[in-house]
Write a protein that holds these residues in place. Structure first.
Motif, PDB file in Angstrom:
ATOM      1  N   ARG A 213       0.839  -1.200   0.000  1.00 43.65           N
ATOM      2  CA  ARG A 213       0.000   0.000   0.000  1.00 43.65           C
ATOM      3  C   ARG A 213       0.880   1.260   0.000  1.00 43.65           C
ATOM      4  NH1 ARG A 213      -5.280   0.576  -1.451  1.00 43.65           N
ATOM      5  NH2 ARG A 213      -6.096   2.456  -0.534  1.00 43.65           N
ATOM      6  N   ILE A 214       2.003   1.190   0.735  1.00 40.11           N
ATOM      7  CA  ILE A 214       2.930   2.343   0.754  1.00 40.11           C
ATOM      8  C   ILE A 214       3.414   2.602  -0.675  1.00 40.11           C
ATOM      9  CG2 ILE A 214       5.198   3.147   1.563  1.00 40.11           C
ATOM     10  CD1 ILE A 214       4.675   1.575   4.161  1.00 40.11           C
ATOM     11  N   GLN A 215       3.685   1.506  -1.406  1.00 43.89           N
ATOM     12  CA  GLN A 215       4.125   1.625  -2.796  1.00 43.89           C
ATOM     13  C   GLN A 215       3.036   2.299  -3.645  1.00 43.89           C
ATOM     14  OE1 GLN A 215       7.102   1.225  -3.780  1.00 43.89           O
ATOM     15  NE2 GLN A 215       6.618   1.678  -5.934  1.00 43.89           N
ATOM     16  N   ALA A 216       1.768   1.919  -3.391  1.00 46.73           N
ATOM     17  CA  ALA A 216       0.660   2.531  -4.149  1.00 46.73           C
ATOM     18  C   ALA A 216       0.609   4.034  -3.883  1.00 46.73           C
ATOM     19  CB  ALA A 216      -0.668   1.867  -3.769  1.00 46.73           C
ATOM     20  N   HIS A 217       0.876   4.453  -2.631  1.00 46.65           N
ATOM     21  CA  HIS A 217       0.890   5.887  -2.326  1.00 46.65           C
ATOM     22  C   HIS A 217       2.009   6.589  -3.108  1.00 46.65           C
ATOM     23  CE1 HIS A 217      -1.976   6.645   1.107  1.00 46.65           C
ATOM     24  NE2 HIS A 217      -2.045   5.322   0.995  1.00 46.65           N
ATOM     25  N   LYS A 218       3.149   5.898  -3.236  1.00 50.89           N
ATOM     26  CA  LYS A 218       4.280   6.504  -3.980  1.00 50.89           C
ATOM     27  C   LYS A 218       3.919   6.652  -5.459  1.00 50.89           C
ATOM     28  CE  LYS A 218       8.141   5.258  -1.061  1.00 50.89           C
ATOM     29  NZ  LYS A 218       8.917   4.102  -0.670  1.00 50.89           N
ATOM     30  N   GLU A 219       3.282   5.611  -5.990  1.00 56.16           N
ATOM     31  CA  GLU A 219       2.871   5.646  -7.404  1.00 56.16           C
ATOM     32  C   GLU A 219       1.880   6.781  -7.638  1.00 56.16           C
ATOM     33  OE1 GLU A 219       3.827   3.504 -10.180  1.00 56.16           O
ATOM     34  OE2 GLU A 219       5.440   3.536  -8.711  1.00 56.16           O
ATOM     35  N   MET A 220       0.999   6.952  -6.644  1.00 50.80           N
ATOM     36  CA  MET A 220       0.014   8.049  -6.746  1.00 50.80           C
ATOM     37  C   MET A 220       0.729   9.394  -6.843  1.00 50.80           C
ATOM     38  SD  MET A 220      -3.059   9.128  -6.646  1.00 50.80           S
ATOM     39  CE  MET A 220      -4.177   7.935  -5.965  1.00 50.80           C
ATOM     40  N   GLU A 221       1.752   9.584  -5.994  1.00 52.88           N
ATOM     41  CA  GLU A 221       2.466  10.869  -6.025  1.00 52.88           C
ATOM     42  C   GLU A 221       3.125  11.091  -7.379  1.00 52.88           C
ATOM     43  OE1 GLU A 221       4.747  10.587  -2.380  1.00 52.88           O
ATOM     44  OE2 GLU A 221       2.791  10.616  -1.352  1.00 52.88           O
ATOM     45  N   ARG A 222       3.657  10.005  -7.968  1.00 59.80           N
ATOM     46  CA  ARG A 222       4.306  10.110  -9.287  1.00 59.80           C
ATOM     47  C   ARG A 222       3.276  10.507 -10.350  1.00 59.80           C
ATOM     48  NH1 ARG A 222       6.631   6.931 -13.102  1.00 59.80           N
ATOM     49  NH2 ARG A 222       5.228   5.205 -12.725  1.00 59.80           N
ATOM     50  N   PHE A 223       2.090   9.895 -10.258  1.00 60.02           N
ATOM     51  CA  PHE A 223       1.032  10.185 -11.239  1.00 60.02           C
ATOM     52  C   PHE A 223       0.595  11.658 -11.134  1.00 60.02           C
ATOM     53  CE2 PHE A 223      -3.347  10.202 -12.804  1.00 60.02           C
ATOM     54  CZ  PHE A 223      -3.210   9.519 -13.993  1.00 60.02           C
ATOM     55  N   LEU A 224       0.442  12.123  -9.880  1.00 56.57           N
ATOM     56  CA  LEU A 224      -0.017  13.506  -9.689  1.00 56.57           C
ATOM     57  C   LEU A 224       1.040  14.497 -10.190  1.00 56.57           C
ATOM     58  CD1 LEU A 224      -1.748  13.150  -6.200  1.00 56.57           C
ATOM     59  CD2 LEU A 224      -2.853  13.364  -8.429  1.00 56.57           C
ATOM     60  N   LYS A 225       2.309  14.135 -10.010  1.00 60.02           N
ATOM     61  CA  LYS A 225       3.396  14.992 -10.516  1.00 60.02           C
ATOM     62  C   LYS A 225       3.332  15.085 -12.036  1.00 60.02           C
ATOM     63  CE  LYS A 225       7.351  15.563  -7.636  1.00 60.02           C
ATOM     64  NZ  LYS A 225       8.045  14.692  -6.765  1.00 60.02           N
ATOM     65  N   MET A 226       3.016  13.955 -12.666  1.00 65.64           N
ATOM     66  CA  MET A 226       2.898  13.951 -14.125  1.00 65.64           C
ATOM     67  C   MET A 226       1.801  14.950 -14.540  1.00 65.64           C
ATOM     68  SD  MET A 226       0.710  12.724 -16.651  1.00 65.64           S
ATOM     69  CE  MET A 226      -0.176  11.237 -16.266  1.00 65.64           C
ATOM     70  N   LEU A 227       0.668  14.942 -13.800  1.00 58.95           N
ATOM     71  CA  LEU A 227      -0.410  15.885 -14.137  1.00 58.95           C
ATOM     72  C   LEU A 227       0.041  17.336 -13.928  1.00 58.95           C
ATOM     73  CD1 LEU A 227      -3.695  14.267 -12.724  1.00 58.95           C
ATOM     74  CD2 LEU A 227      -2.885  14.296 -15.073  1.00 58.95           C
ATOM     75  N   ASP A 228       0.812  17.588 -12.845  1.00 55.68           N
ATOM     76  CA  ASP A 228       1.346  18.949 -12.621  1.00 55.68           C
ATOM     77  C   ASP A 228       2.110  19.411 -13.855  1.00 55.68           C
ATOM     78  OD1 ASP A 228       0.455  19.359 -10.034  1.00 55.68           O
ATOM     79  OD2 ASP A 228       2.176  18.369  -9.121  1.00 55.68           O
ATOM     80  N   GLY A 229       2.963  18.497 -14.366  1.00 58.92           N
ATOM     81  CA  GLY A 229       3.784  18.834 -15.531  1.00 58.92           C
ATOM     82  C   GLY A 229       2.907  19.128 -16.746  1.00 58.92           C
ATOM     83  N   VAL A 230       1.877  18.316 -16.958  1.00 59.36           N
ATOM     84  CA  VAL A 230       0.988  18.519 -18.116  1.00 59.36           C
ATOM     85  C   VAL A 230       0.336  19.904 -18.039  1.00 59.36           C
ATOM     86  CG1 VAL A 230      -1.188  17.752 -19.179  1.00 59.36           C
ATOM     87  CG2 VAL A 230       0.507  16.055 -18.483  1.00 59.36           C
ATOM     88  N   ILE A 231      -0.100  20.282 -16.831  1.00 61.67           N
ATOM     89  CA  ILE A 231      -0.799  21.572 -16.682  1.00 61.67           C
ATOM     90  C   ILE A 231       0.167  22.737 -16.943  1.00 61.67           C
ATOM     91  CG2 ILE A 231      -1.988  23.081 -15.012  1.00 61.67           C
ATOM     92  CD1 ILE A 231      -3.109  20.415 -13.779  1.00 61.67           C
ATOM     93  N   LEU A 232       1.371  22.644 -16.368  1.00 59.57           N
ATOM     94  CA  LEU A 232       2.349  23.728 -16.582  1.00 59.57           C
ATOM     95  C   LEU A 232       2.682  23.870 -18.069  1.00 59.57           C
ATOM     96  CD1 LEU A 232       4.866  23.301 -13.621  1.00 59.57           C
ATOM     97  CD2 LEU A 232       3.202  25.130 -13.980  1.00 59.57           C
ATOM     98  N   ASN A 233       2.913  22.725 -18.724  1.00 60.18           N
ATOM     99  CA  ASN A 233       3.235  22.767 -20.163  1.00 60.18           C
ATOM    100  C   ASN A 233       2.102  23.360 -20.973  1.00 60.18           C
ATOM    101  OD1 ASN A 233       5.656  21.638 -19.705  1.00 60.18           O
ATOM    102  ND2 ASN A 233       5.042  19.533 -20.219  1.00 60.18           N
ATOM    103  N   LYS A 234       0.879  22.991 -20.603  1.00 57.50           N
ATOM    104  CA  LYS A 234      -0.286  23.484 -21.362  1.00 57.50           C
ATOM    105  C   LYS A 234      -0.405  25.002 -21.218  1.00 57.50           C
ATOM    106  CE  LYS A 234      -3.237  20.991 -22.834  1.00 57.50           C
ATOM    107  NZ  LYS A 234      -3.247  20.336 -24.129  1.00 57.50           N
ATOM    108  N   ARG A 235      -0.248  25.494 -19.973  1.00 57.10           N
ATOM    109  CA  ARG A 235      -0.342  26.949 -19.765  1.00 57.10           C
ATOM    110  C   ARG A 235       0.731  27.667 -20.592  1.00 57.10           C
ATOM    111  NH1 ARG A 235      -3.955  29.075 -16.237  1.00 57.10           N
ATOM    112  NH2 ARG A 235      -4.422  27.943 -14.325  1.00 57.10           N
ATOM    113  N   GLU A 236       1.949  27.102 -20.557  1.00 57.81           N
ATOM    114  CA  GLU A 236       3.060  27.719 -21.275  1.00 57.81           C
ATOM    115  C   GLU A 236       2.771  27.731 -22.774  1.00 57.81           C
ATOM    116  OE1 GLU A 236       6.994  26.535 -19.644  1.00 57.81           O
ATOM    117  OE2 GLU A 236       7.466  26.347 -21.789  1.00 57.81           O
TER     118      GLU A 236
END
Ligand code: HEM
Length: 478
Positions: A213-236
């Motif tokens: 489950r701890i691993q799933a939480h880590k994967e979640m953080e990685r996924f959310l970071k990917m979305l952060d990147g998508v949003i920043l790139n889109k705004r730019e």
């Protein structure tokens, strides 16, 4: 706990052990509704209102469409329960952390919906839907005649939500083992794990006991970071006007939301944008995959209905042996396919219960006293199955929705009702029309003789109810 509290005892209730029996025997939501709920509700003198013990103690279930509509319409008297309570820091809450339309209340919800509604009104990306279909056809060529449709539909709707939601290619159909498909499927499976769903404390205070489950939480953080990147790139890209020139209706929802903002229609911070993209996953991915899988199941089960639907598509799109992506105007002409979709959403609506509402003060429903603080569940699925509203409700009959025969419209509630009705309703219906019409032109299909769904469908899922491993035999027409 064995009996409702005194201030609710004037309302009939279903005994506490009934739900135990369901849990112990693994009975499905659909089967329980037919075995226990519908017959019970029909005997009541309370206009289909009863109590049952649930996650929040004794909760009210409303099974008449008049009161359901009242509950949905009056957001001040019946606000949505704040599902954050007790769930902070769980995997699920990490996913939709922050403010999004599903969780937000009153003013925050209004200002979000003001920015996001125009984006959904502008979006109708039939080309995105159709291109994903063509990728699906290529994948089906490699699969042989018997195909697991539930799995395929989840891949299709994941690709659609990625591309049409925020311009991201999961590549789920072409490469089911690609990095982000695996990541998303891993975290979405972990979010549905019944153990952590029923005992959220294991997901936070006692998390240290569960390394997976701890691993799933880590994967979640990685996924959310990917979305952060998508949003920043889109705004730019939008600021530098670097986006490819697309027709308005084919732009992804993230672009349309940022454009709404730039036009002064409101404001969404990057974290609100991310939270809403996650809400689109929660609300729009499995729900549409489930609707499509059930539609394909019923079309296999009833070959005459399948043939009638195919005749309609051929009338509109022709019968040349090439793939045709329908235009928006053409999808609107598909009235019989629309009836099939509506009937599917009636008989197996993927979201049978919504987030409960809570009575903000003492009130009444159908003349019954409802004390302040009562949890209220609009029982959409039960309404869809009451003989009072639908003749032979267990029968799959798209003609219930034929033109001029729409008198049951107000009892059809798969997308909720009122101001908080599903914002993705037209998006999802259009996605379904494109997929079904293209599939009908290219294939005929049947249920295999040994199908586990032959007599009765075997569902799966806790909140969004899908269909378990739906194998279907496909035969190409061209
Ligand atoms: C067959 C497919 C779908 C079904 C059956 C469905 C069902 C629902 C229902 C019943 C609600 C109301 C919940 C409530 O009142 O508590 C809802 C809300 C919502 N849906 Fe859907 N939905 C579907 C597809 C989608 C899609 C494709 C998206 C987005 C891409 C989406 C996004 C949302 C959002 C954001 C809300 C919250 C709206 C608000 O509170 O203002 N849904 N959906």
């Amino acid at each position: 706990m064995m009996k409702p509290p005194k201030n609710l005892r004037h309302i009939p209730y279903i005994g506490y052990f009934s739900i135990f029996r369901t849990v112990i025997t693994g009975e499905s939501f659909w089967d329980r509704t037919y075995r226990v709920i519908v017959p019970f509700v029909d005997t009541l003198k309370t206009n289909g209102i009863y109590l049952e013990y649930g996650r929040h103690g004794w909760e009210l279930f409303v099974c008449n469409s008049d009161d359901i509509r009242r509950v949905f319409l009056d957001q001040d008297l019946f606000p949505k329960f704040s599902i954050r309570e007790g769930l902070q820091d769980t995997l699920f809450m990490k996913f939709i952390n922050g403010e999004n339309m599903i969780l937000a209340h009153t003013e925050a919800w209004k200002s979000q919906r003001k920015v996001i509604s125009p984006a959904f009104r502008r979006s109708m990306p039939t080309k995105v839907f159709g291109n994903c279909m063509q990728e699906m056809f290529e994948a089906m060529d490699q699969m042989g005649p018997t195909i697991d449709v539930s799995n395929l539909m989840r891949k299709y709707t994941l690709d659609v939500i990625g591309k049409a939601g925020f311009g991201f290619d999961f590549n789920a159909i072409r490469d089911p083992n690609s990095e982000w498909v695996k990541t998303y499927e891993g975290i979405s499976k972990a979010m549905e794990d019944p153990l952590f769903f029923i005992f959220p404390i294991l997901d936070k205070d006692l998390l240290w006991m569960f390394p997976k489950r701890i691993q799933a939480h880590k994967e979640m953080e990685r996924f959310l970071k990917m979305l952060d990147g998508v949003i920043l790139n889109k705004r730019e890209a939008l600021e530098k006007e670097k986006l490819e020139n697309k027709e308005e209706n084919e732009k992804d929802l993230l672009t349309l939301m940022i454009e709404s903002e730039n036009r002064g229609e409101g404001n969404l911070s990057n974290s609100e944008l991310k939270s809403n993209l996650c809400a689109f996953f929660i609300a729009g991915h499995d729900s549409t995959a489930s609707a499509l899988s059930y539609a394909i199941h019923y079309l296999a089960k009833y070959p005459k209905i399948q043939e009638k639907a195919r005749e309609e598509v051929i009338r509109i799109l022709g019968d040349e042996p090439v793939d045709v992506i329908p235009t928006i105007a053409e999808t609107k002409q598909m009235t019989y396919i629309h009836q099939v979709m509506k009937e599917t959403l009636r008989i197996n609506n993927p979201v049978p219960l919504v987030v409960p509402r809570v009575a903000a003060k003492d009130t009444e429903l159908s003349g019954l006293f409802i004390p302040k603080g009562t949890f209220i569940n609009p029982a959409l699925y039960t309404v869809h199955h009451r003989e009072k509203y639908w003749n032979n409700s267990e029968e799959f009959d798209p003609d219930r929705f034929s033109p001029g025969n729409e008198e049951n419209g107000e009892n059809w509630l798969p997308f909720g009702y009122g101001a908080r009705q599903c914002i993705g309703i037209n998006f999802s219906l259009s996605e379904q029309r494109v997929l079904l019409s293209m599939l009908l032109r290219k294939f005929t299909w049947t249920t295999p003789a040994n199908s586990i769904h032959k007599d009765q469908v075997v569902p799966q899922g806790l909140v969004v109810i899908g269909i378990h491993k739906l194998d279907i035999n496909f035969k190409k027409r061209y």
